[in-house]
Motif scaffolding. Structure first.
Motif, PDB file in Angstrom:
ATOM      1  N   PRO A 230       0.831  -1.206   0.000  1.00 31.18           N
ATOM      2  CA  PRO A 230       0.000   0.000   0.000  1.00 31.18           C
ATOM      3  C   PRO A 230       0.866   1.257   0.000  1.00 31.18           C
ATOM      4  O   PRO A 230       1.782   1.384   0.815  1.00 31.18           O
ATOM      5  N   THR A 231       0.571   2.162  -0.920  1.00 31.81           N
ATOM      6  CA  THR A 231       1.393   3.363  -1.078  1.00 31.81           C
ATOM      7  C   THR A 231       0.507   4.583  -1.310  1.00 31.81           C
ATOM      8  O   THR A 231      -0.407   4.550  -2.130  1.00 31.81           O
ATOM      9  N   LEU A 232       0.812   5.633  -0.573  1.00 33.10           N
ATOM     10  CA  LEU A 232       0.163   6.927  -0.740  1.00 33.10           C
ATOM     11  C   LEU A 232       1.193   7.939  -1.201  1.00 33.10           C
ATOM     12  O   LEU A 232       2.268   8.052  -0.606  1.00 33.10           O
ATOM     13  N   GLY A 233       0.884   8.670  -2.249  1.00 30.07           N
ATOM     14  CA  GLY A 233       1.713   9.792  -2.653  1.00 30.07           C
ATOM     15  C   GLY A 233       1.099  11.087  -2.131  1.00 30.07           C
ATOM     16  O   GLY A 233      -0.121  11.247  -2.126  1.00 30.07           O
TER      17      GLY A 233
ATOM     18  N   ALA B 272      -4.452  14.839   8.277  1.00 27.58           N
ATOM     19  CA  ALA B 272      -5.726  14.192   7.973  1.00 27.58           C
ATOM     20  C   ALA B 272      -5.562  13.130   6.886  1.00 27.58           C
ATOM     21  O   ALA B 272      -6.109  12.022   6.990  1.00 27.58           O
ATOM     22  N   VAL B 273      -4.799  13.454   5.852  1.00 27.13           N
ATOM     23  CA  VAL B 273      -4.566  12.505   4.761  1.00 27.13           C
ATOM     24  C   VAL B 273      -3.760  11.309   5.259  1.00 27.13           C
ATOM     25  O   VAL B 273      -4.063  10.151   4.930  1.00 27.13           O
ATOM     26  N   LEU B 274      -2.740  11.578   6.066  1.00 30.62           N
ATOM     27  CA  LEU B 274      -1.930  10.498   6.623  1.00 30.62           C
ATOM     28  C   LEU B 274      -2.759   9.625   7.553  1.00 30.62           C
ATOM     29  O   LEU B 274      -2.680   8.387   7.499  1.00 30.62           O
ATOM     30  N   THR B 275      -3.575  10.235   8.392  1.00 31.67           N
ATOM     31  CA  THR B 275      -4.422   9.471   9.314  1.00 31.67           C
ATOM     32  C   THR B 275      -5.386   8.573   8.559  1.00 31.67           C
ATOM     33  O   THR B 275      -5.580   7.404   8.930  1.00 31.67           O
ATOM     34  N   GLN B 276      -5.967   9.087   7.496  1.00 29.27           N
ATOM     35  CA  GLN B 276      -6.889   8.267   6.701  1.00 29.27           C
ATOM     36  C   GLN B 276      -6.163   7.076   6.088  1.00 29.27           C
ATOM     37  O   GLN B 276      -6.696   5.960   6.037  1.00 29.27           O
ATOM     38  N   PHE B 277      -4.939   7.298   5.632  1.00 26.66           N
ATOM     39  CA  PHE B 277      -4.140   6.203   5.062  1.00 26.66           C
ATOM     40  C   PHE B 277      -3.829   5.157   6.133  1.00 26.66           C
ATOM     41  O   PHE B 277      -3.900   3.950   5.874  1.00 26.66           O
ATOM     42  N   LEU B 278      -3.503   5.606   7.338  1.00 23.10           N
ATOM     43  CA  LEU B 278      -3.250   4.665   8.433  1.00 23.10           C
ATOM     44  C   LEU B 278      -4.489   3.834   8.726  1.00 23.10           C
ATOM     45  O   LEU B 278      -4.409   2.630   9.002  1.00 23.10           O
TER      46      LEU B 278
ATOM     47  N   ASP C  59      -6.990   3.257   6.513  1.00 29.57           N
ATOM     48  CA  ASP C  59      -7.285   2.423   5.339  1.00 29.57           C
ATOM     49  C   ASP C  59      -6.406   1.179   5.300  1.00 29.57           C
ATOM     50  O   ASP C  59      -6.841   0.131   4.783  1.00 29.57           O
ATOM     51  N   THR C  60      -5.204   1.284   5.836  1.00 30.02           N
ATOM     52  CA  THR C  60      -4.279   0.147   5.830  1.00 30.02           C
ATOM     53  C   THR C  60      -4.371  -0.681   7.115  1.00 30.02           C
ATOM     54  O   THR C  60      -3.589  -1.614   7.300  1.00 30.02           O
ATOM     55  N   GLY C  61      -5.295  -0.315   7.993  1.00 32.05           N
ATOM     56  CA  GLY C  61      -5.482  -1.066   9.233  1.00 32.05           C
ATOM     57  C   GLY C  61      -4.375  -0.848  10.259  1.00 32.05           C
ATOM     58  O   GLY C  61      -4.183  -1.674  11.148  1.00 32.05           O
ATOM     59  N   HIS C  62      -3.666   0.274  10.129  1.00 38.41           N
ATOM     60  CA  HIS C  62      -2.559   0.534  11.053  1.00 38.41           C
ATOM     61  C   HIS C  62      -3.039   1.177  12.351  1.00 38.41           C
ATOM     62  O   HIS C  62      -2.333   1.172  13.347  1.00 38.41           O
ATOM     63  N   VAL C  63      -4.209   1.806  12.321  1.00 37.78           N
ATOM     64  CA  VAL C  63      -4.844   2.332  13.531  1.00 37.78           C
ATOM     65  C   VAL C  63      -6.294   1.855  13.553  1.00 37.78           C
ATOM     66  O   VAL C  63      -6.862   1.523  12.515  1.00 37.78           O
TER      67      VAL C  63
END
Length: 262
Positions: free
Chosen positions: A201-204, A250-256, A258-262
């Motif tokens: 999983p990668t976010l730019g 906010a974008v980073l938190t959503q990615f976390l 979405d990837t099940g990290h939080v």
């Protein structure tokens, strides 16, 4: 603040949050130290282990003679994460930090389960461009580049504020050898083929007014990895975590999430 002795150098790092919490690792850009992330970290969810460090030649880490290689920067980071017992982190890398992320993910996928490639690319600039910048620093110190760097780093509106002086001072107070060394590492790096082999999983993240790694360049790199996506932050340059920390967090938190990290 802690130091890790790697033999040839010592690496300055911070490790904050519960040791058994999901780890998020941050790697900053050329010419900055770990304070780059200060505006964003307080805005992230509780219950994370937040790790950041000064790469060689930057901040409070050792500054060996230039040049450096990207391989050395990646190995430094690998040694730090092994020392801290980190596995399956989300790695957030900005600019040269994003190059370190790409190289480390190829080398040690056990360390990284997902990554954020912020204001970076598989290849940044040309050897000729970096050679000119290196020579300018050798002749006149980082001060010789500072005004041009500020134009690439920040939006026009931000450059009109008093906050600009903080970041200009951070840049010019770095060691010349550290800036030259890491510039040489970027100059010699082309990760197009290896990054295209990654499957994670990668976010730019890109800044709409980034003069160093424009949004199209960031998107071109993230598009190498199937399933990735890229978010463009308006009214921000090369360091959107500084100019727009609320949106960045906010974008980073959503990615976390979405990837099940939080």
């Amino acid at each position: 603040m802690r130091m890790l002795d790697l033999g040839d150098i010592r690496l300055h790092y911070r490790d904050e949050g519960p040791a058994d919490a999901p780890p998020v690792v941050f790697a900053n850009s050329l010419g900055t130290d770990m304070r780059l992330w200060d505006p964003v970290l307080p805005l992230l969810p509780d219950g994370l282990r937040l790790i950041r460090f000064d790469k060689r030649g930057h901040g409070l880490s050792t500054c060996p003679p230039a040049p450096y290689t990207m391989g050395a920067l990646i190995t430094d980071t690998e040694a730090l994460l092994d020392h801290l017992g980190v596995r399956d982190c989300v790695f957030v890398g900005l600019s040269i930090g994003g190059m370190i992320a790409q190289g480390l993910a190829v080398k040690r996928l056990d360390l990284i389960r997902a990554m954020v490639l912020s204001n970076t690319a598989a290849k940044i600039g040309t050897p000729e461009m970096w050679s000119e910048r290196i020579e300018a620093v050798r002749q006149g110190g980082i001060e010789a580049l500072a005004d041009a760097v500020m134009e690439r780093w920040f939006s026009k509106d931000f450059r009109a504020t008093t906050e600009l002086e903080l970041w200009r001072n951070m840049l010019t107070r770095q060691e010349d050898a550290g800036y030259i060394g890491c510039s040489a590492a970027i100059s010699g790096t082309d990760f197009y083929t290896t990054t295209a082999s990654l499957r994670l999983p990668t976010l730019g993240i890109a800044g709409a007014e980034d003069g160093s790694t424009p949004p199209d360049l960031v998107r071109e790199t993230t598009d190498l990895i199937p399933g990735s996506h890229c978010h463009v932050i308006r009214k921000a340059g090369h360091l959107p975590c500084v100019e727009q920390p609320q949106e960045y967090a906010a974008v980073l938190t959503q990615f976390l999430r979405d990837t099940g990290h939080v």
